[in-house]
Design an enzyme around this catalytic site. Structure first.
Site, PDB file in Angstrom:
ATOM      1  N   GLY A 180       0.839  -1.186   0.000  1.00  9.67           N
ATOM      2  CA  GLY A 180       0.000   0.000   0.000  1.00  9.67           C
ATOM      3  C   GLY A 180       0.873   1.235   0.000  1.00  9.67           C
ATOM      4  N   SER A 181       0.271   2.392  -0.171  1.00  9.26           N
ATOM      5  CA  SER A 181       1.012   3.645  -0.163  1.00  9.26           C
ATOM      6  C   SER A 181       0.043   4.781   0.129  1.00  9.26           C
ATOM      7  CB  SER A 181       1.703   3.891  -1.518  1.00  9.26           C
ATOM      8  OG  SER A 181       2.573   2.841  -1.861  1.00  9.26           O
ATOM      9  N   ASN A 182       0.584   5.949   0.484  1.00 11.69           N
ATOM     10  CA  ASN A 182      -0.202   7.162   0.673  1.00 11.69           C
ATOM     11  C   ASN A 182       0.435   8.292  -0.114  1.00 11.69           C
ATOM     12  OD1 ASN A 182      -1.810   5.860   2.716  1.00 11.69           O
ATOM     13  ND2 ASN A 182      -0.096   6.163   4.114  1.00 11.69           N
ATOM     14  N   ASN A 218      -4.875   4.379  -1.705  1.00  9.26           N
ATOM     15  CA  ASN A 218      -5.144   3.114  -2.378  1.00  9.26           C
ATOM     16  C   ASN A 218      -6.601   2.907  -2.779  1.00  9.26           C
ATOM     17  OD1 ASN A 218      -3.000   1.952   0.163  1.00  9.26           O
ATOM     18  ND2 ASN A 218      -2.314   2.577  -1.846  1.00  9.26           N
TER      19      ASN A 218
END
Length: 490
Positions: free
Chosen positions: A214-216, A481
């Protein structure tokens, strides 16, 4: 951008006539000399300067090999289908399944078709992309020749037989295989009922949101920044080891290019980063970039399926892989008009039905897309680059010096509307998957259930770029995401 004082400088060159790629690939020297300057700053970050893309790729390849030769070499023998040859079968035949999957992809000839495609097509690599790859292969190969496997200090691949020079074809295979392989075990293990010795260990490949990736990202526009320029926070949650580790790099072609950021450790590109005009990052996309077709099989032969009332034979392909300290393994793959047959615990292949996997036709576009992104002067131009190639498998969040912010999930997605998915999910299993996982499992017996054609799309069966989620703002965009509508509540 302020850089730390340079602590090391190296100039490397590959002169015309020198072997810059593996034997048999004679294109490496065809454009003359390849030269790159490599400067390393604090923590060893390489800053690479060259006059053209071949030289730039050459410097990237050489510097990357100095730092990451084990990851690069492992990735290359993986996409060449040689894991079992060098490492053995692996737990639950994992290396055999990987090799079978990749060897099948090689035998389809898809890569050669793309490399020899029509000039100007987004599927056909440009001269700049080819030059970058040619240089990268030459740079890695030069490091391998100079150092020798016996002198590598990393114990993971010191003196390993699989540390070899790299050809352009090797790298293009890496690009075509992609970062996230869908249903590798499902394709490698698929077998018609009663096939002796064929079936691999069956399992369900998890969806991306269950794999702890995941990432932001936050992109701020001129309405909320003191300077009136854009500001970007990229917070990628990717592994600290393996092929998906990030590698920081700075690329310069005087008067033409100046981009700094990070790419995956086995790639020749800056995947997230900034120039003096734009900054961008990626986050994990939960869009489904594949689909399944549920096939009604011929009662007399489970390797034939019914399409528009006609029994249609599947195409057979035998694939053989070498296994260390064991006999070679041969399996038969079956392919339909939609793609290869696959089989898991959830999606069985029995006498009545089976499932074919259809992937998006992204091909080898990603290098040209990143080259175009590096040249963008605004988020509007960046959006145009993403739309031209549709090659990202991720969300993109970006800002520019003019204070505009962009969010877009611009990559290819199956052109399956809710109406089409509802109409063509024939079985209870298909309906459940469509409702709960958003994976389209369509009736493979009816032509009307084919992925829809969008005339604005860059490939058949996918949504055109105008119909993919994207948003321009001057306050902010954010991305974590899922889901698109949370990008900006206004």
């Amino acid at each position: 951008m302020t850089l730390q004082p340079f602590c090391a400088v190296a100039v490397i060159a590959l002169l015309s006539g020198c072997a810059g790629a593996a034997p048999g690939d004679g294109r490496a020297a065809s454009n003359g000399a390849m030269t790159a300057e490599i400067r390393r700053t604090a923590y060893g970050v390489p800053h690479i300067k060259a006059s053209d893309y071949a030289g730039l790729g050459f410097g990237i390849g050489y510097a990357s090999a100095e730092d990451n030769i084990c990851e690069i070499a492992e990735r290359i023998f993986t996409v060449n289908g040689e894991r079992a040859k060098y490492l053995g079968a692996g737990e639950n035949d994992a290396n055999i399944n990987s090799d079978l999957f990749h060897k099948r992809l090689i035998q389809t000839g898809e890569l050669e078709t793309l490399l020899n495609g029509p000039k100007g097509s987004p599927d056909t690599p440009s001269p700049d992309a080819r030059a970058l790859v040619r240089g990268y292969a030459a740079g890695v190969s030069k490091y391998v020749r100079e150092t020798g496997a016996a002198n590598i200090t990393d114990p993971r691949c010191k003196d390993a037989a699989w540390v070899k020079e790299v050809s352009e074809t090797d790298y293009w295979r890496h690009v075509l295989a992609g970062q996230v392989v869908v249903q590798m075990n499902g394709v490698a293990g698929a077998a018609p009922p009663g096939a002796p010795g064929q079936r691999a260990s069956l399992a369900d490949d998890p969806l991306i949101e269950t794999t702890q990736l995941g990432s932001n990202a936050y992109g701020l526009g001129k309405e909320v920044t003191k300077s009136g320029r854009g500001m970007l926070l990229g917070n990628p949650h990717y592994p600290w080891d393996g092929q998906n580790r990030f590698y920081r790099i700075h690329l310069t072609m005087p008067g033409k290019l100046n981009v700094v950021g990070a790419g995956l450790v086995t790639n020749a590109t800056v995947g997230i980063g900034h120039t003096d005009s734009i900054a961008w990052t990626h986050t994990v996309s939960t869009a489904r970039r594949y689909g399944l077709y549920e096939l009604k099989l011929d009662p007399a032969d489970a390797t034939k399926y019914i399409y528009e009332g006609v029994s249609t034979p599947m195409t057979k392909m035998d694939v053989t892989v070498e296994v260390k300290d064991a006999a070679p393994v041969t399996r038969t793959f079956y392919t339909t008009r939609f793609g290869p047959m696959m089989e898991t615990n959830t999606f069985p292949w029995d006498a009545q039905r089976g499932f074919a996997l259809r992937n998006i036709p992204q091909g080898v576009r990603s290098i040209d897309q990143y080259i175009a992104m590096w040249q963008a002067k605004s988020v509007r131009e960046l959006h145009a680059a993403l739309a031209k190639y549709q090659a990202t498998g991720f969300n993109t969040t970006a800002v520019d010096a003019g204070g505009e912010a962009l969010f877009g999930d611009m990559g290819m997605m199956p052109n399956v509307s809710k109406a089409l998915g509802d109409k063509c999910a024939a079985s209870e299993l298909a309906k459940k998957q469509w409702q709960e996982t958003r994976v389209p499992i369509l009736d493979g017996s009816r032509a009307e259930c084919d992925w829809a054609i969008d005339s604005s799309a860059t490939a058949p069966g996918v949504f055109g770029p105008a119909k993919t989620p994207h948003l321009f703002r001057t306050d902010y965009v954010s991305q974590s995401n899922d889901s698109y509508w949370l990008t900006n509540p206004k």
